[in-house]
Write a protein that holds these residues in place. Structure first.
Motif, PDB file in Angstrom:
ATOM      1  N   VAL A 132       0.843  -1.209   0.000  1.00  0.00           N
ATOM      2  CA  VAL A 132       0.000   0.000   0.000  1.00  0.00           C
ATOM      3  C   VAL A 132       0.873   1.253   0.000  1.00  0.00           C
ATOM      4  O   VAL A 132       0.643   2.197  -0.765  1.00  0.00           O
TER       5      VAL A 132
ATOM      6  N   GLY B 178       2.676   1.502  -3.313  1.00  0.00           N
ATOM      7  CA  GLY B 178       1.725   1.805  -4.385  1.00  0.00           C
ATOM      8  C   GLY B 178       1.321   3.266  -4.394  1.00  0.00           C
ATOM      9  O   GLY B 178       1.259   3.907  -5.451  1.00  0.00           O
ATOM     10  N   ALA B 179       1.055   3.822  -3.212  1.00  0.00           N
ATOM     11  CA  ALA B 179       0.715   5.242  -3.124  1.00  0.00           C
ATOM     12  C   ALA B 179       1.891   6.102  -3.558  1.00  0.00           C
ATOM     13  O   ALA B 179       1.720   7.125  -4.264  1.00  0.00           O
TER      14      ALA B 179
ATOM     15  N   ALA C 200       2.113   6.079  -7.349  1.00  0.00           N
ATOM     16  CA  ALA C 200       1.077   6.912  -7.970  1.00  0.00           C
ATOM     17  C   ALA C 200       1.451   8.391  -7.893  1.00  0.00           C
ATOM     18  O   ALA C 200       1.294   9.142  -8.874  1.00  0.00           O
TER      19      ALA C 200
ATOM     20  N   VAL D 201      -3.684  -3.941  -5.359  1.00  0.00           N
ATOM     21  CA  VAL D 201      -3.610  -2.721  -4.548  1.00  0.00           C
ATOM     22  C   VAL D 201      -3.486  -1.496  -5.448  1.00  0.00           C
ATOM     23  O   VAL D 201      -4.167  -0.483  -5.249  1.00  0.00           O
ATOM     24  N   LEU D 202      -2.605  -1.597  -6.457  1.00  0.00           N
ATOM     25  CA  LEU D 202      -2.418  -0.464  -7.368  1.00  0.00           C
ATOM     26  C   LEU D 202      -3.692  -0.154  -8.157  1.00  0.00           C
ATOM     27  O   LEU D 202      -3.951   1.003  -8.492  1.00  0.00           O
TER      28      LEU D 202
ATOM     29  N   LEU E 253      -5.556   2.091  -5.756  1.00  0.00           N
ATOM     30  CA  LEU E 253      -4.886   3.349  -5.393  1.00  0.00           C
ATOM     31  C   LEU E 253      -4.655   4.263  -6.582  1.00  0.00           C
ATOM     32  O   LEU E 253      -4.999   5.449  -6.546  1.00  0.00           O
ATOM     33  N   VAL E 254      -4.038   3.706  -7.635  1.00  0.00           N
ATOM     34  CA  VAL E 254      -3.575   4.550  -8.741  1.00  0.00           C
ATOM     35  C   VAL E 254      -4.724   5.284  -9.429  1.00  0.00           C
ATOM     36  O   VAL E 254      -4.664   6.519  -9.590  1.00  0.00           O
TER      37      VAL E 254
ATOM     38  N   ILE F 112      -6.043   8.120  -7.108  1.00  0.00           N
ATOM     39  CA  ILE F 112      -5.124   9.257  -6.964  1.00  0.00           C
ATOM     40  C   ILE F 112      -5.038  10.055  -8.267  1.00  0.00           C
ATOM     41  O   ILE F 112      -5.011  11.300  -8.250  1.00  0.00           O
TER      42      ILE F 112
END
Length: 544
Positions: A23, A26-27, A30, A136-137, A140-141, A144
């Motif tokens: 996580v 991944g953040a 992004a 996860v991406l 998140l991606v 964002i």
């Protein structure tokens, strides 16, 4: 498509740390992606509209961002590899420990267990290294990126927000079909492994009766089925990837056409248009890769489900009391197995301390089942077994089994030295007790004739020794254990008369001062017992 199985969090603690790292990374990726897109759009706009001449100092921030993205991706790969190794190790340890606790009563074939613990869990690498990070991406991606895109261009942001959910919907529809195919493929592979293991184990007998070629044909047929299922699964994976790629490409094209029209009409500036064009494909890419990586991880997920099915099999009830000495009393004991019409065992009997009892009767009457009940591997469906007046279920299983020496019909010998096969422990340097046990089992003579004596390395399953020699090694184990209760399951089966006589001589020595229960067919073996219990009779009165 399937999210993270919560049982992985329950059975593999390493998963939790990896998810947290995924996580965070991944953040970070992004955020770096947005920074890269902004820097790239500003640089291109400056060159083409303002006529700037880029220097190394101008490009350095972009290079730094790209390098940071590469470093984050590398860290994620490292974390995935280490986490996958830790999870596989933990699941294997739990699987084998649970199977050991279940004992022989768990009837999953050895070939399937070997495939499950080996190749099956190895397939989890793709799940942790590729699928899980992208899962996860994929959340998140896009979120964002939309936070950055909507203020810059509302129309493009809304277009992406509307078309993004279409990809998970199609992935779910395709994934359900693919998951079922992968599960069938894995089960077919497990069946092939089990059958091949059985054929290899029984190859001498098959050659003796001229049935080896017939079994080769069966293996060839199962292998052909496995190949067809594999190709069918691959075809589904390729077609589903094509569907997802086509859907994502059309969605990006829709965004690009709208940007182009508004850019030509002057409603949109070049810097914003470039920013949207750079970020729009990146919003769809994580979702596309989730679909592609799901197929690579589906086999691992199918194997994990089989592992969880074993781990969730309830263990027999276990007590904590210390074992007692005294008579072993079977009171109205009945054992039934699922899928079997009749009872596998019905028994009322008492075995006094120091008594040698022979269990007799036709095959399938419950002789081996009785031994498994005494070992605690099979729980009676009704009735109870008491030792010294205390129910056996109250005893601590490990403490109770420590009082038992078990010699099976086909003892397993490990690919290690003869000495370690007797003591079943690391070499402590004190070999006097092991040699004494071998002497009592009439095994010392042939052991000394081996090339390195007690240090001779045996092959897997005792390759290099005859059946009678393997049986005497097993008896030496029983002498070495020096337990008050001895269980023997057809110890002279498959032995010639001379070898069986030597084994029975060793059994007479072993029986002195011990409670011995023998599952027997041979009359000469039954003659060693003080008393015979015929399990083929409808009921055996207590004490008879």
């Amino acid at each position: 498509m399937r999210p993270l199985d919560p049982r992985l969090l329950r059975y593999a603690r390493a998963t939790r740390a990896y998810l947290a790292a995924t996580v965070v990374l991944g953040a970070g990726q992004a955020a770096l992606l947005i920074a890269q897109a902004v820097l790239l759009a500003d640089a291109i706009t400056g060159v083409f509209l303002d006529g700037f001449s880029l220097t190394f100092a101008d490009v350095l921030p972009l290079i730094a961002v790209v390098a940071a993205r590469a470093a984050a991706a590398w860290l994620q790969e490292v974390a995935a590899a280490r986490s996958a190794a830790a999870v596989k190790s933990e699941l294997r340890r739990r699987l084998l420990g649970h199977l050991a606790a279940l004992g022989p009563a768990h009837r999953t074939p050895a070939g399937e267990i070997a495939t499950l613990a080996g190749h099956g869990l190895d397939a989890l690498d793709a799940y942790f290294a590729r699928y899980l990070p992208q899962l996860v991406l994929a959340v998140l991606v896009p979120g964002i990126l939309l936070v950055r895109l909507v203020p810059a261009d509302l129309i493009a942001g809304l277009t992406i927000a509307v078309t993004l959910p279409l990809i998970p919907i199609f992935m779910a529809l395709v994934g359900m079909h693919t998951e079922a195919q992968n599960r069938r493929q894995f089960r077919l592979l497990a069946r092939l492994s089990h059958h091949f293991l059985d054929v290899v184990a029984g190859l001498p007998t098959l050659k003796l009766f001229g049935r080896a070629k017939a079994q080769a044909g069966i293996i060839a047929r199962i292998s052909a089925d496995q190949r067809r299922h594999t190709l069918r699964t691959l075809r589904t994976a390729f077609l589903s990837s094509l569907v997802l790629e086509l859907l994502a490409t059309l969605s990006v094209a829709l965004v690009a056409v709208g940007i182009g029209l508004r850019l030509v009409s002057g409603e949109l500036d070049l810097a914003t248009a470039l920013l949207v064009l750079i970020l729009a494909p990146e919003a769809y890419r994580p979702l596309r890769e989730v679909g592609a990586n799901y197929h690579a991880s589906a086999e691992g997920l199918a194997a994990a489900e089989e592992v969880f099915a074993v781990l969730e099999t309830p263990l027999p009830a276990a007590g904590t009391a210390a074992p007692h000495d005294g008579a072993i009393v079977f009171s109205d004991v009945e054992v039934r197995f699922p899928g079997r019409a009749g009872a596998a065992l019905r028994l009322d009997a008492t075995i006094e301390p120091g008594e040698v009892v022979a269990l007799t009767g036709a095959s399938g009457c419950g002789k081996s089942t009785t031994l498994n009940v005494l070992l605690g591997f099979v729980a009676p469906t009704s009735g109870r077994v008491a030792v010294g007046g205390v129910p056996m279920t109250d005893f601590d299983p490990d403490a109770w089994r420590a009082r038992i020496a078990w010699v099976p019909q086909r003892p397993h010998l490990f690919a290690t030295s003869v000495y370690r096969n007797i003591v079943l422990a690391p070499d402590t340097g004190d070999r006097a007790a092991a040699r004494s046990a071998a002497v009592q089992a009439d095994a010392d003579g042939f052991i000394r004739d081996l090339p390195l004596g007690y240090d001779t390395l045996l092959g897997d399953a005792g390759a290099g020794l005859s059946a009678g020699q393997r049986q005497r090694i097993a008896l030496a184990r029983a002498f070495q254990r020096d337990a008050p209760i001895v269980l023997l399951d057809e110890p002279t089966a498959n032995l010639d008369a001379a070898t069986a006589a030597e084994v029975m001589t060793a059994i007479r020595r072993l029986a002195r001062g011990r409670t011995v229960v023998i599952a027997a067919h041979r009359p000469e073996l039954i003659a060693l017992a003080d008393r015979e219990i015929n399990l083929s009779r409808p009921r055996i009165p207590v004490g008879v």
